[in-house]
Write an enzyme that holds these catalytic residues in place. Sequence first.
Site, PDB file in Angstrom:
ATOM      1  N   ASP A   1      -2.986   2.538   7.566  1.00  0.00           N
ATOM      2  CA  ASP A   1      -3.587   1.220   7.754  1.00  0.00           C
ATOM      3  C   ASP A   1      -2.735   0.109   7.154  1.00  0.00           C
ATOM      4  OD1 ASP A   1      -5.770   0.909   9.383  1.00  0.00           O
ATOM      5  OD2 ASP A   1      -7.105   0.286   7.771  1.00  0.00           O
TER       6      ASP A   1
ATOM      7  N   ASP B   1     -18.686   6.335   3.873  1.00  0.00           N
ATOM      8  CA  ASP B   1     -18.999   7.766   3.858  1.00  0.00           C
ATOM      9  C   ASP B   1     -20.489   7.995   3.601  1.00  0.00           C
ATOM     10  OD1 ASP B   1     -18.783   6.783   1.289  1.00  0.00           O
ATOM     11  OD2 ASP B   1     -17.363   8.291   0.583  1.00  0.00           O
TER      12      ASP B   1
END
Length: 733
Positions: free
Chosen positions: A144, A447
Amino acid sequence: MSTTTTDGLPLHTHKHSLRTPINRLFVLIYCCAILALLYHHTLSLLHSATLTSFFITLTLLISDSILAFLNITTQAFRMKPIYRKEYPENLKRVLRKADFPALDVFICTADPYKEPPMNVVNTALSVMGYDYPTEKVSVYVSDDGGSALTLFAFMEAAKFARHWLPFCRENNIVERCPEAFFQMDSSRFSEAEEIKIMYQGMKVRVDNVIERGKVDSEYVTGEWETQAFSKWTDGFTRPDHPTVIQVLEDSSKDRDITDNVMPNLIYVSREKSRKSEHNFKAGALNVLIRVSAVMTNAPIVLTQDCDMYSNDPQTPSRVLCYLSDPKLRSKLGYVQFPQRFRGINKNDIYGCEHKCLFVINPEGMDGVSGPNYVGTGCFFNRRVFFGGPSQLLSPEIPELAPDNVVDKPIQSTEVLELAHSVAACNYENNTDWGWKIGVRYGSLVEDYFTGYRLQCEGWKSVFCNPARAAFYGDAPINLVDVLNQTKRWTIGLLEVAFSKYSPITFGIRSMGLLMGLSYAHYAFWPFWSIPITVYAFLPQLALLNGINIFPKVSEPWFLLYVFLFIGSYIKNCLDFVVEGGTFPKWWNDQRMWMVRALSSFLFGSIEYLLMSLGISTHGFNVTSKVLDEDQSKRYDQGIFEFGVASPMFVPLTSAAIVNLAAFAWGHVEAFKGSNGLEGMFLQMFIAGFGVVNCIPIYEAIISRSDKGRIPTKTTMVSLLLAFALYVVAYVTL
C-alpha cells in the site's frame, strides 16, 4: 466429541473446560456482589448530606457501573470455553493431496521504512514453503506504500525461493522462515551454509537499496526488471499512483532448482488517488480479494500481517481438518489461529502477549459461535465474503464470484487487464464492496468489525490453537508504539460501539446474548479509561484533603470491597496462569491495563469524540517494526521506554505523582492520629497499589539517565497538572 474418517479415526476433537462449573458459580456470586455495591452507592447517594458527598458518590456510582458492565461482559467468555485438537495425519484418509483446495495467501504491507521489506519477505517465504501442493498456493503481497523498494525485495525473494523451498522440502525443515532458521544451529544440514550465504547476500542487497532509497541501475540487469521499474516515474507518489501488478513466480511455468513447480508470487500495489477514499487496510484486502479472484480464485484465503511468519508447514492441513468436515462446512466461515510473538522479554513488560485477547477469550467464544477475527493467521472460506450462508450476494461481475473457475493463465493479457481494472481506486464506487461484500468498512479495526459482521450474518468460526505455534510475529518494544497501536484500536472500537451495528443491540439480536456481550466487551473496551481515571485520582485527592469516601474497616461494606477486588484479581490471575502464563507476566499485564486506560484509551476516546464532532480526522498509523539497538537492549533488560515525548505520558506521570503524595500523606496522618487509619485504609490501599504499579515511572523520572527516561518537559507538565488537580479538589471538596 469428535468428527471421524470412514474408518473411525478422528479429524478433530473438542472438549469442554473442566473449569466451566466453577466459572459459572463465580459469575453468579460476583454479579450479586456487584449489585450489592451499586445498591450501597445508590443508598449513599440518596442520603448525601452535602453537595461534595453527592458529587463523590455519583462519580463512584458511574465508575462502578461501568466496571460492572465490563466485568459482566467479560464473564460471557467464561460460560462455554472449549479446547480443540486436530489430527492432520488422518486427513489423507478422506482427502488426497491432489484434491486439496487451492489456497490464496494475502500479505499486507504499507511502509518499507516502518515495515522492513526483509520481514515481509520472510513471511512470504515461510508460507510459500507450506507442506501443500505448490501449484495450488498463490501468495499475493499488497504494497500500500507503492514502493519500488518492496518490489525489488520480492524480486530477490523469488530468486532465493527457488533454492530455499527445495532445501526445506528435501531436509524436512520445520522452521521455514529463513531468518528464524538461520538463528538456530543448522550445521547438521550439508547445504545450509551455501543457502545461508545466498540469504545474507539477498539481505545485503535489499538493505542497500533501502538505505539509498532507490533501486539503482546496477540492480536492474534485464529487460523484465527494467519494464517493471519503469512504472515509477516522477509523477509516481505514495498517495497518487497507478496500479502495479507484477507476477514474480508463475506456477504454470516457473520451476525451482530441482525442477519442481513454484507457487505463484504476485506483487500488487493498488491505484491510489488523493481524490478517492482508500479505506486503509480494509481497502487493500478488498483489492486483493478481487485481484486474486480474477487470477486464481482459490476457495481458501489466508490473511497475514507482514511480520507474522509461519512456524508450522502443516498449518493448512490442520485447517482442512475442519473445512473437510461435512458437519461444519456449510456454515464455517473461517479458522482463526492465535497471535503469538517472539522477542518478547522474559516478563512481557508491555503486556504484548494479550493472552486474554488472543487465547482465553477466543476459547470462550469457540464454545458458542466461534472466535472473532484478529486480522492475521486466519483462513477464510472465500464464500464468506459474499453474504450469509443461506444468501449469496453476487458481485457486480461474474469473474469475482467465489465459485468462478479461472481457466486462463495468470499472465494472459485478458487476466492482467481485468486485474488492473478491479484494483482501480474508483472501482468500488456504486458497489457493495466494503458494506455488504468483502472486508467491511466503517471502523479502523477492520478485522474486529469484519469478523463481527460475518458472524451476525450467520457464519461460524473455529479457534485452532495447536501446541506448536502456527505463526510468530513481532511485538512493539517501546511504550509509545504500544500506546499508539491501542489508541488506533480505541477509535475503531468506539466507531463500532456507537454505530447502528452496536453489539449491545444489533449484535445481541443477531447472534444471541453470549456472543453479543462478548463483542460488546471489545467494543466498549475504551470505557476502562473512565473508572480507572477516577480511581487513579479521586480517592487520592480526597485523602490529601482529609475526606474519607469508603467504608471503615469495621463496617460490613468494607468486606464487599475486599471481595470484589481480591475475587477479580485472583480469578484473572488463575485464568492467565492456567493458560501457560507466569505470575510476573500477569502482573505486568494488569499494570498495562491501567497504563492503557490512563493514556491510549483516554486519548483515543477524546480523539473519537472530536472526530464525531467534525473537529478532527483520523488516519491509519502503521506500527513500526524497525528495531533500535539501544531500545532493544533496554527492553531485554525489562526497562520501560519513555524516551519519545508524548502527551499520553502526562496523565500517567500525574497519576504517579498524586498517588505517591497521597500514600505518603496518609502515613503522616495515620502517625499523627488526626484522621483514623480505619477510615483511610481503603484510600491508602488504592494509593499504595497505584504506587507499586507506577514504580517504572518513578525510576524513569528520578534514577535513570539513559535516552529512555521521561523527558523533563513531560515531568514538569505532569507536576503542574497534579498540582492543578489538587487545587481544584481543595476548592471543591
